[in-house]
Write a protein that holds these residues in place. Structure first.
Motif, mmCIF file in Angstrom:
data_model
loop_
_atom_site.group_PDB
_atom_site.id
_atom_site.type_symbol
_atom_site.label_atom_id
_atom_site.label_comp_id
_atom_site.label_asym_id
_atom_site.label_seq_id
_atom_site.Cartn_x
_atom_site.Cartn_y
_atom_site.Cartn_z
ATOM 1 N N ASN A 20 0.817 -1.354 0.052
ATOM 2 C CA ASN A 20 0.010 -0.031 -0.196
ATOM 3 C C ASN A 20 0.664 1.428 -0.043
ATOM 4 O O ASN A 20 0.358 2.393 0.430
ATOM 5 N N MET A 22 3.024 2.275 1.835
ATOM 6 C CA MET A 22 3.035 2.827 3.217
ATOM 7 C C MET A 22 4.656 2.938 3.397
ATOM 8 O O MET A 22 4.920 3.521 4.646
ATOM 9 N N VAL A 33 7.176 2.700 8.744
ATOM 10 C CA VAL A 33 6.013 2.695 9.989
ATOM 11 C C VAL A 33 6.078 1.426 10.618
ATOM 12 O O VAL A 33 5.440 1.219 11.621
ATOM 13 N N PRO A 39 2.719 -1.223 19.676
ATOM 14 C CA PRO A 39 1.232 -0.937 20.210
ATOM 15 C C PRO A 39 0.523 -0.177 19.688
ATOM 16 O O PRO A 39 -0.590 0.018 19.523
ATOM 17 N N ALA A 40 1.177 1.048 19.099
ATOM 18 C CA ALA A 40 0.493 2.142 18.101
ATOM 19 C C ALA A 40 -0.222 1.512 16.932
ATOM 20 O O ALA A 40 -1.172 1.792 16.665
ATOM 21 N N LEU A 43 -3.075 -0.552 17.808
ATOM 22 C CA LEU A 43 -4.495 0.346 18.128
ATOM 23 C C LEU A 43 -4.957 0.852 16.997
ATOM 24 O O LEU A 43 -6.135 0.838 16.681
ATOM 25 N N LEU A 44 -3.964 1.012 15.933
ATOM 26 C CA LEU A 44 -4.456 1.805 14.617
ATOM 27 C C LEU A 44 -5.299 0.806 13.972
ATOM 28 O O LEU A 44 -6.428 0.903 13.468
ATOM 29 N N LEU A 46 -6.986 -1.603 15.232
ATOM 30 C CA LEU A 46 -8.138 -1.947 15.909
ATOM 31 C C LEU A 46 -9.030 -0.652 15.535
ATOM 32 O O LEU A 46 -10.491 -0.987 15.476
ATOM 33 N N LEU A 47 -8.490 0.530 15.798
ATOM 34 C CA LEU A 47 -9.310 1.449 15.142
ATOM 35 C C LEU A 47 -10.044 1.600 14.031
ATOM 36 O O LEU A 47 -11.149 1.933 13.840
ATOM 37 N N PHE A 50 -12.878 -0.282 12.944
ATOM 38 C CA PHE A 50 -14.284 0.269 13.407
ATOM 39 C C PHE A 50 -14.560 1.531 12.396
ATOM 40 O O PHE A 50 -15.579 2.026 12.524
ATOM 41 N N ASP A 77 -6.914 10.586 1.084
ATOM 42 C CA ASP A 77 -5.679 10.604 1.737
ATOM 43 C C ASP A 77 -4.971 12.181 2.346
ATOM 44 O O ASP A 77 -4.211 12.068 2.953
ATOM 45 N N GLU A 81 -4.216 12.294 8.724
ATOM 46 C CA GLU A 81 -2.973 12.644 9.337
ATOM 47 C C GLU A 81 -1.846 11.571 9.383
ATOM 48 O O GLU A 81 -0.846 11.600 9.818
ATOM 49 N N ASP A 82 -2.368 10.464 9.032
ATOM 50 C CA ASP A 82 -1.353 9.258 9.416
ATOM 51 C C ASP A 82 -0.539 8.631 8.072
ATOM 52 O O ASP A 82 0.086 7.735 8.110
ATOM 53 N N VAL A 83 -0.964 9.702 6.953
ATOM 54 C CA VAL A 83 0.072 9.064 5.587
ATOM 55 C C VAL A 83 0.643 10.259 5.142
ATOM 56 O O VAL A 83 0.189 11.293 5.455
ATOM 57 N N PHE A 84 1.463 9.831 4.503
ATOM 58 C CA PHE A 84 2.537 10.998 3.839
ATOM 59 C C PHE A 84 2.090 11.117 2.146
ATOM 60 O O PHE A 84 1.924 9.944 1.882
#
Lengths: 879, 307
Positions: A20, A22, A33, A39-40, A43-44, A46-47, A50, A77, A81-84
């Motif tokens: 992808n 990334m 990444v 952990p992050a 969490l991502l 998991l998030l 949803f 995109d 804020e999580d992608v460049f």
């Protein structure tokens, strides 16, 4: 190249083997990444389980993706804020509704139209495009609908691509320029929605008409990007190209020299010699020489070419013109017409008799054109006239075309028929006299009617002397052919008081007439019948309405039947020059030159001598029976020997002669074209075989320089010929004898014995028994000798001294008075020498075939000497 | 859950702030900008020919410029027109080892073949029956027996000709499935005789084998590293890495031979920004030639590690 990521059903589900984008760590400065805290990431993950993943969704949903083909800013995109992202999110320019974004910047368009997909590269290839990033000018009226601009501006109030273009909400037909325009653009209808001042008449100003037929010559504009209406009519885009136009003002073609205008208006473009010859219209592409465009033109929008040339836009404005002819200035500012506004040197027409507005308003050729052109419009049609002068009137195209323009009025049954030139008028369509330089003040014209400075191609015509646009004649004169009628003005380029100068400008070779007997201005009796004084030229010649050939001004010679009539106007009994008449016995006039053994060729006169063609020493003018000078063969006239404008052939042609009015002439002057004294050169021009008399004993200058002929003229005054022959006022008609004839048995002998007699100049050579017994008659050589016995000619004579077929044996039977030695056709030695049997002017060098021997045997020559000798036997049997 | 959200709150901004694309460092070598007399206008493609000559399609001037390997200008050939040897809005170019130079003469609907000195040799017409195929790019297979021509809208296929100019095959059809194209554009042929086809509106590079069978796709739609928005050019480096130019994003991205995204081409530690990068090629020295259309030049780069 393995391992491979093998295909699944859809390209958009090909993420199985992909990361992808990334990140793969390969650069020390980049952040992988995968190296982020686990952990992050958990969490991502998991998030995201949803939450909708917008970026993936965008890639999966075809419809949304299609929109984002252009609406890149809509891609999720950019909001994450999580992608460049490879480029920053910069949705400018925005439209106030918020609907318009980066989609409408040029770079986005180019990303598809760069040749790799679609191809509109030409739009980016330099040139000029409709301005963007600027606020619309005051002249632009953006139409509204429901209070909103149909063509929106961006947040800054500037025009941008999206002002005209949008991919949404517009229904285009197949033929309606489906280029994402916000409104249909049928025949440039979109253009004039904003540019309302560029169509038709607005605020009293005019624009180039639309919906006009397109000439076939304009098809070439298609390659330059022009468009025409579906009915092949002119639309805005015929001249303008919204994108990638070659020229400023979005013109499809360069127009700094009216190139674009000329593409359609071919009949109004004359920027080359070739076009000039085809289209007679006001010239463009040349800096004005004789005109100056006033500053108010420039203020009104007048333009010039890069080198100050006149171009179409010097007079016309394509938009915002002052009149329906698209002229830069309105009629109030053109009260005298547009022509004289620039052509200041033609302003004289406003006040002179050629101002048709004043004198013949009904004669105006085209009232509509004249309203703009002013009085010039009566004669000139600035576009679409005839000939180089853009003539607006019907004229005779035969003959001199320039004169034809003038004669279109100045001829019988035309409205200026009271000012005609008559049958005998100064020639037009004629070249300047040979050797004459073109006068500075006087223009010449080509056969086609165009002004020229070339004397090679230039012809004299009416405007050579007349300036119809200038003021009328400075000083009234008269027309000699029309007795008593005063000229109302002749529009001469050189004032009438300087008339001599006007004539002289071309006829410089006639200027030697000044101070001669033919200078009528110097003679108290010089005025012609119709005038008191017309100067040196005008007393004999009148430029128009002459009384005969050579535009004669003195007598009506139109009915003359020989070439002497003109001279006889003066040289006749009771006339001004009655003391200089030719007398009863004079050189023949009106005879063909061939009678003198002369052949007229293109190279000049030639004669046959001894079976050879020889060029004559000079060629003299010849005439027809009416006295008109001929180019080829013709009749001998007074003017063949005399040049009435030049007293002495040795004097300069183009300057006044020293005072000679009281001088008595002789064979060295007397207006002779070639001097006849001392060596008879003039006579020898025609009488070639007689030239061998020079320097012989018969040349009085050698043997009797003090003698006089019957006219009391010395050999010096008469020349070698004139002592025996008088061209005019001869003593008798026979050979125009100039001496008193002596005694003799026949007229021929009497001529010889004018001198060869006791007490005369040749008394030493006076034979005691001079004549052959006149009861003997002989045949002329031609009859006496058979063809195979032809010898020297022994002529015989009638009693009156003329050559005869059967006649007397007289002195000239044996003697050729013009040739000393029969064996040599050359001049004498210049000494008075004693002759012998081989000379003594005898015709034959030997006795062989000698006529005398036929009767007198071989001793004939001795008998001859006996009878001519001093011891003559008067009881000779032949007495 | 609260803990999870808290961790997310704490970690995400930090992550985003540090987001960058991985880069492969390249160094600018030179620019090719035209001739002494006239500048290059909208160059579209580059090819390396016999003797390492560099041939550039100077599309705005409807000609081809030839340079020596050191960048010195050699000669130009072609001019606007439809005659033999003339060009009308050309796009792609290829050069074979045997010295031929093939130009996709888009405006004239043909491929023209020249020798290495620019002398006209042959024309291959790309009109097949009623189909007037718009040629975009051209390539030659490894055996130099087949000529591939990408045909743009409305054809959306790949044409295969033999060296005599005879059409011997058609690969693909319009569509967005594998082996289908929407605006096939730039071409490259690998050492393995696999053909790489930039599929512009499908935003990918498709790879076909020597029989025209679909093998794999490189890249996909997006604006993040590894994704493509307007792919235009493709080149294969000597180590089989795949370079794809994106004319709107203005970047060149590098994919491994297995088609996985590797990195963005960078210079001086930053993403190298190009002005509408289009056709590309790589020479024996791994020098990368990039036609930057709106910059009116060809930029020449070299990987730093290759120096």
């Amino acid at each position: 190249m393995s391992p491979r990521c093998w295909p699944t059903k859809s390209v958009f589900s090909n993420r199985c083997k992909r990361n992808n984008g990334m990140v793969i760590q390969s650069h020390p400065d980049s952040i992988d990444v995968r190296a982020a805290p686990w952990p992050a990431l958990l969490l991502l993950a998991l998030l995201f389980s949803f939450m909708p993943i917008e970026s993936d969704a965008a890639r999966d949903v075809a419809e949304k993706r299609e929109c984002a083909t252009c609406h890149i800013a809509w891609m999720a995109d950019f909001k994450r804020e999580d992608v460049f992202t490879l480029i920053p999110n910069d949705p400018r320019p925005m439209q106030k509704t918020g609907r318009q974004d980066v989609v409408s910047i040029e770079r986005m368009c180019f990303s598809c139209h760069d040749g790799f997909a679609l191809d509109s590269r030409f739009l980016w290839q330099g040139g000029h495009s409709h301005p963007v990033g600027v606020q619309p000018s005051d002249k632009v009226r953006i139409p509204t609908e429901d209070g909103k601009n149909i063509f929106p501006l961006n947040d800054a109030g500037n025009v941008y691509c999206g002002t005209c273009h949008s991919a949404h909400g517009i229904e285009w037909g197949d033929q309606l320029s489906p280029v994402f325009l916000r409104a249909e653009n049928v025949d440039s209808s979109l253009c004039v929605m904003c540019h309302t001042d560029r169509e038709g008449e607005t605020d009293g100003h005019q624009n180039h008409p639309l919906q006009k037929d397109v000439p076939k010559e304009a098809k070439g504009l298609l390659k330059a990007g022009s468009k025409f209406s579906q009915e092949n009519k002119v639309i805005c885009q015929s001249c303008h190209r919204v994108h990638a136009a070659e020229e400023k003002k979005l013109l499809v073609k360069k127009n700094d020299r009216s190139q674009l205008c000329a593409t359609c208006h071919t009949d109004k473009s004359a920027d080359s010699a070739k076009k000039k010859s085809k289209h007679f219209t006001h010239p463009v592409g040349k800096a004005p020489k004789f005109a100056s465009v006033p500053k108010r033109f420039a203020k009104a929008g007048s333009k010039f070419g890069p080198n100050e040339e006149v171009i179409c836009e010097t007079c016309h404005r394509v938009h915002h013109a002052a009149s329906d002819k698209l002229v830069v200035l309105d009629r109030d500012n053109l009260k005298d017409g547009i022509c004289v506004t620039c052509h200041e040197n033609k302003r004289g027409i406003l006040t002179n008799g050629h101002n048709m507005f004043k004198v013949r308003q009904k004669e105006m050729a085209d009232a509509e054109i004249s309203a703009i052109l002013g009085p010039c419009g009566a004669c000139h049609n600035i576009h679409g006239g005839q000939g180089p002068k853009m003539w607006a009137r019907a004229f005779d195209k035969k003959g001199d075309r320039t004169a034809g323009l003038c004669l279109s009025c100045h001829e019988k049954n035309h409205f200026a028929e009271e000012f005609t030139v008559g049958e005998y008028s100064h020639p037009v369509g004629a070249a300047l006299p040979k050797g004459v330089k073109k006068p500075k003040q006087l223009p010449l014209f080509t056969a086609a009617g165009e002004s020229t400075t070339s004397t090679k191609r230039g012809l004299v015509s009416c405007p050579t002397c007349h300036d119809v646009h200038g003021s009328a004649s400075r000083k009234g004169g008269s027309s000699p052919g029309k007795a008593g009628r005063k000229s109302k003005g002749k529009y001469l380029r050189i004032g009438e008081q300087d008339r001599l100068v006007l004539c002289k400008a071309c006829h410089q070779d006639k200027w030697s007439i000044i101070n001669t007997k033919h200078d009528m201005a110097k003679r108290k009796d010089g005025a012609n019948a119709n005038s008191t004084s017309l100067g040196v030229c005008g007393n004999c010649h009148v430029v128009h309405n002459g009384l005969g050939p050579r535009i004669w001004a003195r007598d009506d010679i139109s009915k003359q039947t020989d070439p002497t009539t003109l001279c006889k106007s003066c040289h006749a009994e009771g006339a001004m020059a009655e003391d200089k008449t030719v007398g009863e016995h004079s050189h023949p006039i009106g005879v063909p030159i061939e009678d003198a053994g002369i052949q007229v060729t293109k190279r000049g006169w030639v004669t046959q001598e001894g079976g050879k063609t020889k060029k004559a020493p000079a060629s003299l003018p010849l005439y027809d029976a009416k006295g008109r000078k001929q180019k080829g063969s013709g009749l001998v006239g007074c003017g063949s020997c005399h040049d009435p404008h030049r007293w002495d052939s040795a004097s300069a042609k183009n300057s006044p002669h020293p005072e000679s009015i009281e001088e008595e002439g002789d064979a060295r002057n007397s207006f002779l074209r070639v001097k006849a004294s001392p060596d008879g050169q003039l006579c020898a021009t025609c009488h070639r075989s007689k030239a061998t008399i020079r320097a012989t004993d018969h040349d009085m200058a050698v043997t009797a320089p003090e003698t006089n002929n019957v006219l009391h003229a010395t050999p010096e005054q008469t020349g070698v010929c004139g002592q025996c022959h008088a061209v005019h006022n001869a003593a008798q008609d026979l050979v125009l004898w100039a001496r008193l004839p002596g005694p003799g048995g026949d007229a021929a002998e009497m001529l010889c014995r004018s001198c060869h007699i006791q007490g005369e100049v040749a008394e030493a050579k006076a034979p005691k028994q001079a004549h052959h017994p006149n009861y003997v008659k002989a045949w002329a050589s031609e009859l006496r000798e058979s063809d195979d016995q032809k010898g020297e000619e022994i002529p015989v004579f009638s009693y009156s001294g003329r050559h005869a077929d059967i006649g007397y044996i007289s002195c000239p039977s044996c003697h050729n008075a013009h040739r000393w030695r029969a064996s040599e056709a050359k001049e004498g030695s210049g000494k008075n020498e004693e002759g012998d049997v081989l000379s003594s002017f005898l015709r034959v060098p030997t006795t062989e075939g000698f006529l005398c021997a036929d009767c007198h045997g071989l001793d004939a020559i001795f008998r001859y000497k006996y009878f001519h000798g001093a011891k003559i036997d008067t009881a000779a049997p032949n007495k | 859950m609260i803990l999870v959200l808290l961790m997310l709150f704490l970690s995400t901004p930090l992550l985003a702030a540090e987001m960058k694309a991985s880069l492969v460092e390249y160094r600018k070598v030179m620019d090719l900008t035209g001739t002494a007399e006239s500048e290059m206008v909208m160059p579209t493609d580059v090819a390396i020919g016999k003797g390492q000559r560099v041939y550039v399609v100077d599309s705005g001037n409807h000609r081809v410029l030839a340079y020596a390997a050191d960048g010195s200008f050699l000669f130009a050939f072609g001019s606007k027109g439809s005659g033999a040897g003339q060009l009308d809005s050309p796009v792609g170019i290829a050069a074979s080892r045997d010295g031929r130079v093939l130009v996709a003469d888009r405006g004239n609907r043909r491929v023209q073949i020249f020798d290495s000195d620019g002398a006209f040799l042959k024309t291959i017409t790309t009109i097949l029956g009623d189909a007037e195929v718009v040629p975009v790019d051209v390539a030659v297979d490894q055996a130099e027996k087949r000529i591939f021509v990408s045909g743009s809208a409305p054809y959306h296929r790949l044409l295969i000709f033999d060296n005599s100019g005879k059409a011997i095959g058609i690969w693909g059809k319009p569509g967005n499935n594998f082996g289908e194209f929407r605006y096939p554009a730039a071409l490259a042929v690998s050492k393995d005789d696999e053909t790489y086809i930039v599929d512009v509106f499908n935003t990918r590079v498709q790879v076909l084998n020597d029989k025209g069978e679909y093998l794999v796709t490189v890249g996909s739609w997006g604006v993040t590293p590894g994704h493509l928005f307007r792919p235009k050019g493709v080149a294969i480096e000597n180590d089989d890495q795949i370079l794809v130019s994106d004319s709107y994003l203005g970047v060149i991205q590098i994919y491994n031979s297995d088609t996985r995204f590797h990195a963005v081409l960078g210079t001086n530690g930053e993403i190298a920004r190009f002005d509408t990068p289009a056709g590309m090629t790589v020479d024996k020295r791994d020098r990368l030639y990039v036609a930057e259309m709106l910059a009116n030049k060809v930029s020449v780069f070299q990987p730093v590690q290759a120096q």
